[in-house]
Design an enzyme around this catalytic site. Sequence first.
Site, PDB file in Angstrom:
ATOM      1  N   HIS A 121       0.839  -1.188   0.000  1.00  0.00           N
ATOM      2  CA  HIS A 121       0.000   0.000   0.000  1.00  0.00           C
ATOM      3  C   HIS A 121       0.880   1.246   0.000  1.00  0.00           C
ATOM      4  O   HIS A 121       2.090   1.173   0.243  1.00  0.00           O
ATOM      5  CB  HIS A 121      -0.918   0.028   1.222  1.00  0.00           C
ATOM      6  CG  HIS A 121      -1.858  -1.134   1.301  1.00  0.00           C
ATOM      7  ND1 HIS A 121      -2.726  -1.459   0.279  1.00  0.00           N
ATOM      8  CD2 HIS A 121      -2.058  -2.059   2.264  1.00  0.00           C
ATOM      9  CE1 HIS A 121      -3.428  -2.520   0.618  1.00  0.00           C
ATOM     10  NE2 HIS A 121      -3.038  -2.910   1.823  1.00  0.00           N
ATOM     11  N   THR A 122       0.259   2.382  -0.218  1.00  0.00           N
ATOM     12  CA  THR A 122       0.973   3.645  -0.186  1.00  0.00           C
ATOM     13  C   THR A 122       1.567   3.873   1.197  1.00  0.00           C
ATOM     14  O   THR A 122       0.866   3.770   2.203  1.00  0.00           O
ATOM     15  CB  THR A 122       0.026   4.806  -0.533  1.00  0.00           C
ATOM     16  OG1 THR A 122      -0.529   4.590  -1.818  1.00  0.00           O
ATOM     17  CG2 THR A 122       0.774   6.134  -0.524  1.00  0.00           C
ATOM     18  N   SER A 123       2.844   4.155   1.257  1.00  0.00           N
ATOM     19  CA  SER A 123       3.499   4.391   2.542  1.00  0.00           C
ATOM     20  C   SER A 123       3.854   5.850   2.761  1.00  0.00           C
ATOM     21  O   SER A 123       4.285   6.220   3.845  1.00  0.00           O
ATOM     22  CB  SER A 123       4.773   3.540   2.662  1.00  0.00           C
ATOM     23  OG  SER A 123       5.668   3.836   1.613  1.00  0.00           O
ATOM     24  N   SER A 124       3.667   6.674   1.758  1.00  0.00           N
ATOM     25  CA  SER A 124       3.909   8.109   1.910  1.00  0.00           C
ATOM     26  C   SER A 124       3.200   8.853   0.793  1.00  0.00           C
ATOM     27  O   SER A 124       3.101   8.351  -0.333  1.00  0.00           O
ATOM     28  CB  SER A 124       5.413   8.417   1.873  1.00  0.00           C
ATOM     29  OG  SER A 124       5.958   8.070   0.621  1.00  0.00           O
TER      30      SER A 124
END
Length: 261
Positions: A32-35
């Site tokens: 998933h998007t981490s930033s």
Amino acid sequence: MNHFPQAWGRPRDDVFGPYDSSYLRSNDPKTHTSSPIVTGTSVLAVKFKEGVVIAADNLASYGSLARFTDVKRLRTFNQRTVVGFGGDVSDMQYLDRLLLSLDIDENYSSLGHDLSARNLHTYLSKVMYKRRSDINPLWNQVLVAGLDSDDQPFLSSVDLLGTTFSAPTLATGFGAHLAQPLLRKVVDDETNVKSITREQAVNAIKECMKVLFYRDARSMDKYSIAVITKQSGVELKQDEQLEGQSWAFAEMIKGYGTQTV
């Protein structure tokens, strides 16, 4: 010749040998998007005796690059509520589509009532908390400004963890550090809201937007501002321009550390 879409642009297997697809890593775990990548900065809001004022600039930054200068981060909902988004722009667009779908469902509902700002804030807090529980958060902090079911001013926030907070003045991003002290000079608690006029609230927000343009490298001088009242509903102005700027204070700034000149 192989005409399948997955083979477009690849060398022919019969000439150059089988294509190495190992780089696709189809067996890796789901990620998933981490930033956040493209982000919007501060959203400011303040209550006054008849409603709420909320504002956000129109800049979306790609890291430190001022990449998109016409991104509207205020969204209206049923003429009683405005939602202001700080943080990741793609997640903002996802939430915008979610709210549009909810608005359509409400308009076609036979129950004969619409959602107040408090109802919408509760809905968004559940969405944010659910995504956080899935370890796939929406990288936003959202301000919900408008009128509750009793037509009283309502202002509250929700962040990517699903944490909620209400106050007469709220700000996200860098505005939480720079604008909040200025707004609290105008409205320091709920008891003072009844004494604040619309003009005072709007002027306070505009002054804070000016300070953020001076001090926040991720802001710009073009912004959107909305005023929500019972009498007029949502009055949204986009592409507003900061006025009365003065950079005279820059002459006194000589950097940090020991000065030799």
